[in-house]
Design an enzyme around this catalytic site. Structure first.
Site, PDB file in Angstrom:
ATOM      1  N   ILE A   1       4.947  -1.164   2.826  1.00  0.00           N
ATOM      2  CA  ILE A   1       4.589   0.237   2.622  1.00  0.00           C
ATOM      3  C   ILE A   1       5.374   0.765   1.428  1.00  0.00           C
ATOM      4  O   ILE A   1       6.610   0.710   1.407  1.00  0.00           O
ATOM      5  CB  ILE A   1       4.898   1.076   3.875  1.00  0.00           C
ATOM      6  CG1 ILE A   1       4.254   0.451   5.120  1.00  0.00           C
ATOM      7  CG2 ILE A   1       4.416   2.511   3.663  1.00  0.00           C
ATOM      8  CD1 ILE A   1       2.750   0.260   5.039  1.00  0.00           C
ATOM      9  N   LYS A   2       4.655   1.266   0.430  1.00  0.00           N
ATOM     10  CA  LYS A   2       5.309   1.759  -0.793  1.00  0.00           C
ATOM     11  C   LYS A   2       5.726   3.218  -0.625  1.00  0.00           C
ATOM     12  O   LYS A   2       4.918   4.065  -0.242  1.00  0.00           O
ATOM     13  CB  LYS A   2       4.368   1.624  -1.999  1.00  0.00           C
ATOM     14  CG  LYS A   2       4.127   0.198  -2.424  1.00  0.00           C
ATOM     15  CD  LYS A   2       3.198   0.111  -3.631  1.00  0.00           C
ATOM     16  CE  LYS A   2       3.924   0.350  -4.932  1.00  0.00           C
ATOM     17  NZ  LYS A   2       3.061   0.087  -6.101  1.00  0.00           N
ATOM     18  N   ILE A   3       6.985   3.470  -0.915  1.00  0.00           N
ATOM     19  CA  ILE A   3       7.545   4.822  -0.846  1.00  0.00           C
ATOM     20  C   ILE A   3       8.200   5.136  -2.189  1.00  0.00           C
ATOM     21  O   ILE A   3       9.026   4.352  -2.669  1.00  0.00           O
ATOM     22  CB  ILE A   3       8.581   4.929   0.278  1.00  0.00           C
ATOM     23  CG1 ILE A   3       7.918   4.666   1.650  1.00  0.00           C
ATOM     24  CG2 ILE A   3       9.249   6.302   0.268  1.00  0.00           C
ATOM     25  CD1 ILE A   3       8.897   4.671   2.810  1.00  0.00           C
TER      26      ILE A   3
ATOM     27  N   ILE B   1       0.863  -1.188   0.000  1.00  0.00           N
ATOM     28  CA  ILE B   1       0.000   0.000   0.000  1.00  0.00           C
ATOM     29  C   ILE B   1       0.893   1.229   0.000  1.00  0.00           C
ATOM     30  O   ILE B   1       1.902   1.272   0.721  1.00  0.00           O
ATOM     31  CB  ILE B   1      -0.975  -0.002   1.193  1.00  0.00           C
ATOM     32  CG1 ILE B   1      -1.919   1.207   1.110  1.00  0.00           C
ATOM     33  CG2 ILE B   1      -0.238  -0.064   2.528  1.00  0.00           C
ATOM     34  CD1 ILE B   1      -3.070   1.138   2.105  1.00  0.00           C
TER      35      ILE B   1
END
Length: 404
Positions: free
Chosen positions: A178-180, A147
């Site tokens: 967690i997408k960064i 996400i």
């Protein structure tokens, strides 16, 4: 021979990949013993090479209907990725699937941003639960769901860190990623979030140079986590290297140049770029810095091929999958690409290892005909961030209308 000789380094890499592939195959053999389990032959063949197949899509409809669960059982899917565009499409067209949650959000007087995060994290949490079996049987290697942080924060480090921590806490599942974004401002955020012990999917990587910076940020984060006494074996990461968008952008530049030499290079850049990224990955795996972290229990940040849907119809619709198959990589596919591979994918083993010299020749030729590669990659990153912001803004407007 010395410990850093090219022959020994190559042998160590091959041994590492062989061990990784064996673990991968053992996992799929376990799956195949499940009653009623029938896996697609071509997708299984791709998995047998050592490629982890992740679905680049998620919606409430997939969850409610059992479609995602079926894909886990029949299509070798072992992970899921999402992005702002995917959620915009899912929620904006989801209708009844999200109606009850929107009604509750309206009754509670939630702000639009909070309502969106309530719905998106609910879907991701559900998907994480469905993939828990994969996560456990693969010992955390797969079974992951991604996400993304609010794309409007892509150029801001501190808000990105805070958002990543909040998403991790809200989803509250060990197998979430967690997408960064891999922007300049995102790099220190990656380090900080990894240092907190949070697993990360680094997205929007277009150039090998930026990919090397991403790996450095990840390694620095692991070192910080180690210093803080965190369990490195629990920290997972993938680096999402975009493929088809590179071909689209560079093919457009080649058309402007218009020479025979330029025309002959069309469709070559995307795959060559990814193969050069693989070379950089192998160099990282062979480094003393990584070996020290691995000895402490850390797990590799795997290359993930993203943007694998073919955008130009003159190219084979399975090319960004079959030509980027290597043991230990991830390929996240939109459903249309997955179905194409399932139907007629020409799987022919490891198509990445040892291709670095040929890939470099492609890039040398691109530079020779006048393609400004640095400018192309900067443009792709800018465009990628803008597209995700636009999708998020569209989603905000649609949910705002629904909330009245």
């Amino acid at each position: 021979r010395s410990s850093d000789s090219p022959l020994r380094t190559s042998w160590q890499l091959q041994r590492s990949h062989f061990k990784l592939l064996n673990n991968h195959l053992d996992y799929y053999q376990q799956l195949e013993t499940t009653e009623g389990f029938e896996m697609s032959d071509r997708l299984k063949e791709l998995s047998d090479v050592g490629v982890s197949i992740w679905l680049d899509d998620l919606s409430r409809e997939r969850l409610v209907s059992g479609n995602l669960e079926q894909m886990l059982e029949t299509d070798s899917v072992v992970g899921v990725t999402t992005n702002p565009s995917i959620f915009d499409k899912a929620i904006s067209s989801g209708g009844a699937d999200y109606a009850a949650q929107i009604a509750d959000a309206k009754a509670r007087g939630l702000a639009v941003d909070e309502a969106i995060r309530t719905m998106t994290t609910y879907d991701v949490r559900w998907a994480c639960d469905l993939l828990k079996r994969v996560y456990e049987k693969s010992q955390g290697y797969d079974g992951r769901v991604s996400i993304e942080v609010d794309p409007r924060m892509a150029r801001e480090t501190i808000p990105t860190i805070a958002e990543a921590k909040a998403l991790h806490w809200t989803v509250d599942r060990e197998n979430v990623l967690i997408k960064i974004p891999a922007t300049v401002e995102g790099l220190p955020a990656i380090t900080a979030v990894i240092g907190e012990g949070i697993s990360v999917n680094v997205t929007l990587i277009f150039s090998v140079e930026r990919y090397k910076a991403v790996m450095d940020a990840w390694l620095t984060g692991l070192e910080a986590a180690q210093a803080a006494g965190k369990d490195l074996s629990k920290i997972h990461s993938v680096a999402s290297f975009f493929v088809s968008r590179v071909d689209s952008a560079i093919d457009a530049e080649l058309s402007k140049i218009g020479t025979d030499q330029a025309e002959a290079l069309k469709g070559e850049a995307g795959i060559a770029n990814a193969r050069l990224a693989w070379v950089a990955y192998e160099e990282m795996v062979a480094s003393d810095r990584w070996k020290a972290l691995k000895k402490a229990g850390a797990r590799e940040q795997r290359p993930l091929w993203a943007s694998t849907g073919v955008k130009d119809p003159k190219y084979s619709d399975d090319r960004y999958v079959v030509e980027l198959a290597a043991p230990g990589c991830v390929n996240t596919m939109p459903e249309a690409t997955l179905e194409a591979v399932k139907d007629h994918g020409n799987i022919h083993g490891d198509t990445v290892s040892g291709t670095g010299p040929d890939a470099q020749r492609v890039f040398d030729d691109l530079a020779a005909v006048g393609v400004d590669l640095d400018a192309v990659f900067v443009g792709l990153e800018t465009e990628g961030v803008e597209k995700f912001v636009e999708a998020w803004d569209d989603l905000i407007e649609n949910v705002k209308k629904a909330l009245g």
